[in-house]
Design an enzyme around this catalytic site. Structure first.
Site, PDB file in Angstrom:
ATOM      1  N   ASP A 116      -8.433  -2.700   2.034  1.00 53.24           N
ATOM      2  CA  ASP A 116      -8.508  -2.113   3.331  1.00 53.24           C
ATOM      3  C   ASP A 116      -9.404  -2.676   4.448  1.00 53.24           C
ATOM      4  O   ASP A 116      -9.646  -2.122   5.564  1.00 53.24           O
ATOM      5  CB  ASP A 116      -8.610  -0.231   3.295  1.00 53.24           C
ATOM      6  CG  ASP A 116      -7.735   0.233   2.365  1.00 53.24           C
ATOM      7  OD1 ASP A 116      -6.525  -0.464   2.090  1.00 53.24           O
ATOM      8  OD2 ASP A 116      -7.856   1.217   1.691  1.00 53.24           O
ATOM      9  N   ASP A 150       0.967  -1.230  -0.110  1.00 52.24           N
ATOM     10  CA  ASP A 150      -0.064  -0.051  -0.024  1.00 52.24           C
ATOM     11  C   ASP A 150       0.809   1.111   0.055  1.00 52.24           C
ATOM     12  O   ASP A 150       0.464   2.234  -0.702  1.00 52.24           O
ATOM     13  CB  ASP A 150      -0.995  -0.037   1.185  1.00 52.24           C
ATOM     14  CG  ASP A 150      -2.034   0.692   0.949  1.00 52.24           C
ATOM     15  OD1 ASP A 150      -2.676   0.580  -0.203  1.00 52.24           O
ATOM     16  OD2 ASP A 150      -3.345   0.866   1.848  1.00 52.24           O
TER      17      ASP A 150
END
Length: 517
Positions: free
Chosen positions: A421, A368
């Site tokens: 997420d 990420d």
């Protein structure tokens, strides 16, 4: 060290010189404003379009009623690179790129009496108009850049001899938009519901009718369900993150409308299956008799009538969303399909222990951060943000995210969170729920409650970072991994259970021997 008076004078002089230069730069490079441009053609109001102020010039008012409706005209020359031979007094000059710097253009337009300048970009993306390092002029008019498509429309209208008037103002975004709270609730709620799903959908074992029906059909269903469950291992976790990175790069370089359509179809298929699973599971919990009536279909064999009706409903729901996905209300259908899909995925994919969770979440953590913050150094743009927004597919965004509109924002738009997420931390939260249940832990001395709280705080820190970075996309796992995996490891160390969590075996409900890990 003390300076003698002869040295003090030049030092003070240099100090003021640098301070003046800094002040000049500050006045020349101020904060940009997003601009709304209302326009009228021959007195009839047209569609509003957007622009962005340069890093120099005067500020625009926040409210429409504080601005003035002004004629838009062509300067001569149209690139504003020399003094205009046409009168610009009391009007907004419409300029094209040309070869001179931006501050020179604004200076020439201002000297001709223009009250503002609209700069037409050569592309359909807004760019930042910087100050010239050589030119130091006091630009007291607002300078706004607009896209090429908008500028070309205005040019055609002006060249046809029609009168065009514009009104410029720059409404500000609210510091905090309550849509974030709804997105936060949806994300935390999805993780919590997915982790408790087996408890939510468990049928009442005290129901006599259920006990009569369960011995035959229930055991087969449970066995089939167990066979569908995928236990992630360390190798699978690493391969998954590498595959996701490869796919992201392919999307970045080769994204097109047909590629997005492939993702939309896959999303709809997954959403249909997830929505079907959620509706059927919740209904059969309260009304187990709904699934008793069946019919025989070619190729499928015996199928529950209720399940078939639900499947048709989910199919229609997904098709309607796909057709209306560009409408303002499409976020609702996307969120429903996405939440149902993630709940189902978190039932089918499981982490066996903290060892695998650590490998997966640490890889996702690096993934990420790299694709949001570091990729611009290599690819000139943030790969993650570019793909999420669909910049290379005509603005067609990928559907693998939850959205919620910002109604209080004058610029509209959506707050978003990607499925990853929710799914990555959700796998760990689901594991802690199973661990607590199998080891007979209570709410407070278990791990599940604290992981949900940790996830909620991690998401809060994500949006806090988003606002502190002026809306620049944030890698949510940067905050979520420490607040979930970090909490698990910390609690395990404090309670002396880290070894059990690390080598936990769900099949035996006990830690494995060290040699087996």
């Amino acid at each position: 060290m003390a300076y003698s008076p002869p040295f003090a004078v030049p030092i003070v002089f240099l100090f003021f010189l640098f301070a003046a230069a800094a002040a000049d730069d500050a006045s020349c490079n101020h904060e940009m404003q997003l601009v709304k441009v209302k326009n009228w053609v021959d007195g009839k109001e047209g569609d509003m379009f957007n622009g962005m102020t340069a890093k120099f010039g005067s500020f625009l008012p926040e409210n429409e009623d504080q601005s003035v409706r002004t004629p838009a005209v062509f300067p001569n020359p149209i690139d504003c690179c020399s003094a205009s031979t046409s009168k610009l007094s009391g009007s907004v000059a419409l300029c094209v790129r040309g070869v001179c710097d931006f501050t020179s253009k604004a200076a020439f337009a201002q000297s001709a009496g223009a009250t503002g300048m609209l700069m037409i970009n050569e592309a359909d993306e807004l760019f930042e108009m910087e100050c010239s390092s050589q030119t130091r002029v006091n630009i007291s008019i607002p300078v706004v850049v607009i896209t090429n498509s908008t500028g070309e429309n205005l040019k055609k209208i002006l060249t046809s001899g029609r009168r065009v008037e514009v009104l410029l103002y720059a409404p500000t975004r609210p510091l905090i938009d309550y849509s974030v709270a709804f997105l936060w609730l949806m994300s935390v709620g999805t993780v919590t519901c997915a982790s408790l799903w087996s408890d939510i959908t468990a049928r009442d074992q005290s129901d006599e009718r259920y006990n009569e029906l369960s011995p035959k059909g229930s055991s087969r269903a449970e066995t089939a369900k167990d066979e569908e469950i995928v236990n992630i291992d360390t190798k699978g976790a690493i391969v998954f993150v590498i595959t996701a990175s490869t796919f992201l790069v392919l999307l970045f370089f080769f994204m097109s409308s047909w590629f997005i359509w492939v993702l939309i179809v896959l999303f709809c298929i997954g959403g249909i299956e997830g929505m079907h699973n959620v509706i059927v599971s919740l209904t059969l919990r309260k009304r187990p008799n709904c699934g008793q009536k069946t019919l025989n279909l070619p190729l499928f064999g015996e199928v529950s009538i209720f399940s078939l009706i639900v499947l048709l409903f989910c199919l229609i729901f997904a098709v309607i969303w796909a057709v209306t996905r560009r409408e303002s209300f499409s976020w609702f259908g996307q969120d429903v399909l996405g939440i149902c899909l993630m709940i189902t995925v978190l039932q089918l994919a499981r982490l066996p222990n903290i060892k695998v969770a650590t490998v997966l979440l640490c890889c996702a953590f690096v993934y990420d951060i790299f694709w949001v913050f570091i990729s611009p150094v290599i690819f000139k743009k943030s790969v993650m943000i570019t793909v999420a927004r669909g910049d290379k597919a005509g603005g067609e965004a990928i559907p693998m995210l939850l959205r919620f509109p910002r109604p209080s924002d004058p610029w509209g738009g959506y707050d978003m969170i990607g499925f990853g997420d929710i799914l990555f931390p959700g796998l760990l939260v689901s594991f802690t729920r199973r661990f607590d249940k199998n080891t007979k832990k209570g709410v407070l001395n278990g791990y599940f409650l604290w992981l949900v709280i940790g996830y909620a705080f991690g998401l809060f820190f994500t949006y806090l970072g988003l606002y502190m970075m002026n809306g620049h996309g944030q890698p949510a796992l940067l905050y979520l991994v420490p607040c979930t995996l970090g909490v698990t490891v910390l609690l395990g160390c404090i309670r002396g259970e880290l070894k059990s969590l690390w080598a936990y075996d769900a099949d035996s409900s006990s830690p494995r021997a060290p040699s087996e890990v």
